[in-house]
Structures are given as structure tokens and as C-alpha cells.
Scaffold this motif. Sequence first.
Motif, PDB file in Angstrom:
ATOM      1  N   THR A   1      21.285  59.778   1.269  1.00 18.49           N
ATOM      2  CA  THR A   1      21.735  59.090  -0.168  1.00 18.49           C
ATOM      3  C   THR A   1      21.848  60.384  -1.168  1.00 18.49           C
ATOM      4  N   VAL A   2      21.269  61.607  -0.774  1.00 20.70           N
ATOM      5  CA  VAL A   2      21.223  62.687  -1.709  1.00 20.70           C
ATOM      6  C   VAL A   2      22.546  63.092  -2.267  1.00 20.70           C
ATOM      7  N   LEU A   3      23.601  62.897  -1.534  1.00 19.06           N
ATOM      8  CA  LEU A   3      24.776  63.494  -2.219  1.00 19.06           C
ATOM      9  C   LEU A   3      25.437  62.608  -3.130  1.00 19.06           C
ATOM     10  N   GLY A   4      25.366  61.104  -3.040  1.00 21.54           N
ATOM     11  CA  GLY A   4      25.766  60.147  -3.942  1.00 21.54           C
ATOM     12  C   GLY A   4      24.757  60.315  -5.300  1.00 21.54           C
ATOM     13  N   THR A   5      23.647  60.273  -4.902  1.00 18.69           N
ATOM     14  CA  THR A   5      22.629  60.543  -6.142  1.00 18.69           C
ATOM     15  C   THR A   5      22.901  61.728  -7.118  1.00 18.69           C
ATOM     16  N   ALA A   6      23.223  63.010  -6.315  1.00 15.17           N
ATOM     17  CA  ALA A   6      23.417  64.239  -6.877  1.00 15.17           C
ATOM     18  C   ALA A   6      24.933  64.077  -7.744  1.00 15.17           C
ATOM     19  N   GLN A   7      25.619  63.424  -7.192  1.00 20.27           N
ATOM     20  CA  GLN A   7      27.052  62.997  -7.973  1.00 20.27           C
ATOM     21  C   GLN A   7      26.937  62.026  -9.157  1.00 20.27           C
ATOM     22  N   ALA A   8      26.048  61.294  -8.958  1.00 24.76           N
ATOM     23  CA  ALA A   8      25.865  60.159 -10.044  1.00 24.76           C
ATOM     24  C   ALA A   8      25.254  60.989 -11.401  1.00 24.76           C
ATOM     25  N   ALA A   9      23.818  61.650 -10.816  1.00 24.73           N
ATOM     26  CA  ALA A   9      23.502  62.343 -11.994  1.00 24.73           C
ATOM     27  C   ALA A   9      24.496  63.678 -12.571  1.00 24.73           C
TER      28      ALA A   9
END
Lengths: 194, 194
Positions: free
Chosen positions: B78-86
Motif C-alpha cells: 500500500t505504500v505507493l498509494g499512501t505516498a500518492q495520497a499524501a
Amino acid sequence: MIILGVDPGLTRCGVGVIEAGAHRRLSFIHVDVVRSSPDVSQDLRLLAIYNGLVEKIETYAPDTVSIERVFAQSNRNTVLGTAQAAGLAMLAAAQRNIPVALHTPTEAKLAITGNGHAQKIQIERMVTRILNLNTMPTPADAADALALAICHALRPAGALQGGEREEHLTPAQRQWAEASKKATKRRFNADRGM
Amino acid sequence: MIILGVDPGLTRCGVGVIEAGAHRRLSFIHVDVVRSSPDVSQDLRLLAIYNGLVEKIETYAPDTVSIERVFAQSNRNTVLGTAQAAGLAMLAAAQRNIPVALHTPTEAKLAITGNGHAQKIQIERMVTRILNLNTMPTPADAADALALAICHALRPAGALQGGEREEHLTPAQRQWAEASKKATKRRFNADRGM
């Protein structure tokens, strides 16, 4: 059909624009790098990249934006910034109802050189040849953005959608189609975790 | 001072808004989750999250947006989606000239419970107590977004900027300041790779 390729990055974000005509005839339109200064805060860097991408998309009005798919396994130091830049390119396209295609670096290398592990210089040479350029595109590292645009134009799925049959694929295209299928599977598994 | 906290995510993005008044008096204003459907393409998901965040920022007009700092070591799926949302939260704030603060989960836990390894339920209870709520904030996982807003309001650096001296820090605040210094060092090293 105008295709705008994006090689995402927080410091340097490559943008390459081509036109894909009949009979897979590809023409060069534009290549550039959108930058952000490492000296400002991350929010201002993202704003600079977003504004630069919006300007390119509004100038060249692409039919599709082709963006490099970022994997969590990539270089840990830069992967988050790269993912965020890719996210901004997706946002800028989605805000304008422009379809987004994601392609892996392997797909792009295969589509352009027939070798999924091609070196950077081989890709630059093939991009130069495919687009009938007199010299290699500058800045050099923006060749990857052109490669992503070319990859989308030459994608076997597109060719098949266009009415071609699978036996008409070249060996490189067939190899590409298989790499693409594998990436789709991996993507599916990754998405389920999201 | 209005602080809007963001717990970034591509599927669920928590948003919590508080007001920080004189004498560290904190009041609850709003808590919610901005969502995107896993059934649509990634560009449309990012657009949904961005639009939801913009609506919250325009409604509550925060003085600061406090966002969880994402690390590459986080959950790979999930880290990439989380980074993109941030990244989208940072973009939405930067577009409106609103300062952005990034805080690590450890900083938030320390600021709120005095324990950088606190459990989720402890954080929810302390958020409820600090904001004088009658019941725990719902949806429950949006408590993290409120925690990020509270964390920013209680940050020792802010207190010091406000004229307080270091000896006035509570033991928890001192521990927090040390965690924050460590995170700054790590951030500096990570940024150098970008």
C-alpha cells in the motif's frame, strides 16, 4: 493520435510527445524535462511538477497520457517521490478526462528494442531511429519519456484492438505482450493489497 | 489556529480538523474519511481523493495541513498509494499557500499518549479525552487524522517558537522532541537521495 509520455520523478520529470498516425507511423512533437528544486519543501516541489505537467498537457492536448508504472521494489531513496510525481501526472490527466496508460520499464524497453533488459544508450538510439530524428533527443534522459509514448503507440493490445490478429505480431511484440500479461497479474495482486 | 490533519490512503484517507487556541486548548471541529472505489482505475481514484481533500480544505480553511510522513519501509502493498495520497494533500495545500507539516506516526503517538509505540485503541481514547468528546470519534480510523492535527498543535518546536523555554516541556514533549530530531535526520538523508 497524440501521446504524451511521462517518466516520473520529483527532481526531473521527463515529458515526451509524439503523434501516432496510420500504419504505425510515429512522429516526434516535443521532449522536455519538468524540474523542481531540491532546496524547497516537498509540497512546493510537488506543486512545481504538477504545474509543469499541466502546462505540457494543455499545450499538447494528448489523447492519452502514458506513464511509467512505479513499483515498490524500486530504489528506496527515490521511489516515494517518483510515485508521487506519477500520481500528479495521473491527476492532471484525469482532471481533463484524458485516458491514462501505465507501462513498466520492461514493456517500454521490449517495445522499442525487442529486449526487456536493453541499456539506456540502446533505447536512446532506437528512439532516435523510430522518430527519424537527426540527433538523439535532448535532454538525454527525456528519451525515456519518448520511449513510454512510443511503447503505448506500439502496444500489441492496441494493435489487436485496431483489428490486427495475434499472428501478425512480430517476435518482439509477442514477447512484449507476454511481459505485459505478467505485469497485469502482478498489478492485480498488488492492487488487492491496497 | 485551525489545523487539518490527513491520514493518507488511496482507499480511505482520514481527515480531522481541530482548533488550537490559547494555553494549548484544543477543540474538535470535524472528522471524516475521503474514499475512492477500488473498482475504478488508479487515475480516477487519485482524482476522487484529491477532490475530496480540496473540498475539506476549502470548507475548513486550515492555517496548517498536518500530514503523516510516509516511509519507503512501510507496507509494500500500500505504500505507493499512501505516498500518492499524501502527495495530493500536499499539492492541494500548496495550491492554496497553506503551510504543510509532515509528522511521523511515532511523533503523533508520542505527542498524544507519551508512548511512541501506543496501540490504536490508546490513541483513540486519548484523542477523545484531549478533544473533550463524549464518544470516540467515528469513523474510528479517522482518529489518526485527528491525532496528526493534535500532534502538530502540541509540537514542542511550535511551543518554543511561541516563546516557551525548553525546560517547560513535559517529559513526553521532551521525548517527542528527540523523536522529531531523529526523524529530521533520517528525512535529510532520504532527501539527499532524491
